[in-house]
Design an enzyme around this catalytic site. Sequence first.
Site, PDB file in Angstrom:
ATOM      1  N   ARG A   1       0.799  -1.224   0.000  1.00  0.00           N
ATOM      2  CA  ARG A   1       0.000   0.000   0.000  1.00  0.00           C
ATOM      3  C   ARG A   1       0.833   1.275   0.000  1.00  0.00           C
ATOM      4  NH1 ARG A   1      -2.340  -3.570   3.533  1.00  0.00           N
ATOM      5  NH2 ARG A   1      -4.045  -4.715   2.602  1.00  0.00           N
TER       6      ARG A   1
ATOM      7  N   GLU B   1       3.781 -10.550  14.965  1.00  0.00           N
ATOM      8  CA  GLU B   1       3.140 -11.110  16.149  1.00  0.00           C
ATOM      9  C   GLU B   1       3.307 -12.625  16.191  1.00  0.00           C
ATOM     10  OE1 GLU B   1      -1.189 -10.926  18.403  1.00  0.00           O
ATOM     11  OE2 GLU B   1      -0.852  -9.771  16.583  1.00  0.00           O
TER      12      GLU B   1
END
Length: 191
Positions: A72, A109
């Site tokens: 993006r 994560e």
Amino acid sequence: MFAAENGLKGDPRLQAISDAIRVVPHFPKQGIMFQDITTLLLDHKAFKNTVDIFVDRYRDMDVSVVAGVEARGFMFGPSIALAIGAKFVPLRKPKKLPGEVIAEAYELEYGTDCLEMHVGAVQPGERAIVIDDLVATGGTLSAAIRLLERIGAQVVECACVIGLREVKGQRRLNGKPLYILVEPREIDGCY
């Protein structure tokens, strides 16, 4: 720092940008409020406002490199680079760039990922900004900073369209400023 706290308080463009971002509840998994910028890109006025705000900020900062984080960051970075007279350098996921690359791994994560850049795309001493659509933990931006600094670039600032007020990874950015246009929109009390 948020744009509204840096001279743009009350600027109607910020509300228009926020309104143009679609929130998709529970995507890609339960509890996530996905901030979908594709609707921002469909709104030519909001898209232009987004680019214009970044251009106004960086035009006089002597920036020669706009580094966009895949994917993006690629949507905003080239327009900003073109407008301020800088080159656009894509920071890609592994094995997407042909030729010789330099890489920087970072923790997620649940696992690790990596950003790569062409060797020679950025020269020592060049002033760079890093652009992405959203910052949550700061892990990707931190890897981008390390990658650019390893080759001797001076990272001036990181810039994101959307960011949490309390970016959990702000300390991970090695003291680099972070410029954010809008906060994530909320639906039903969830982010």
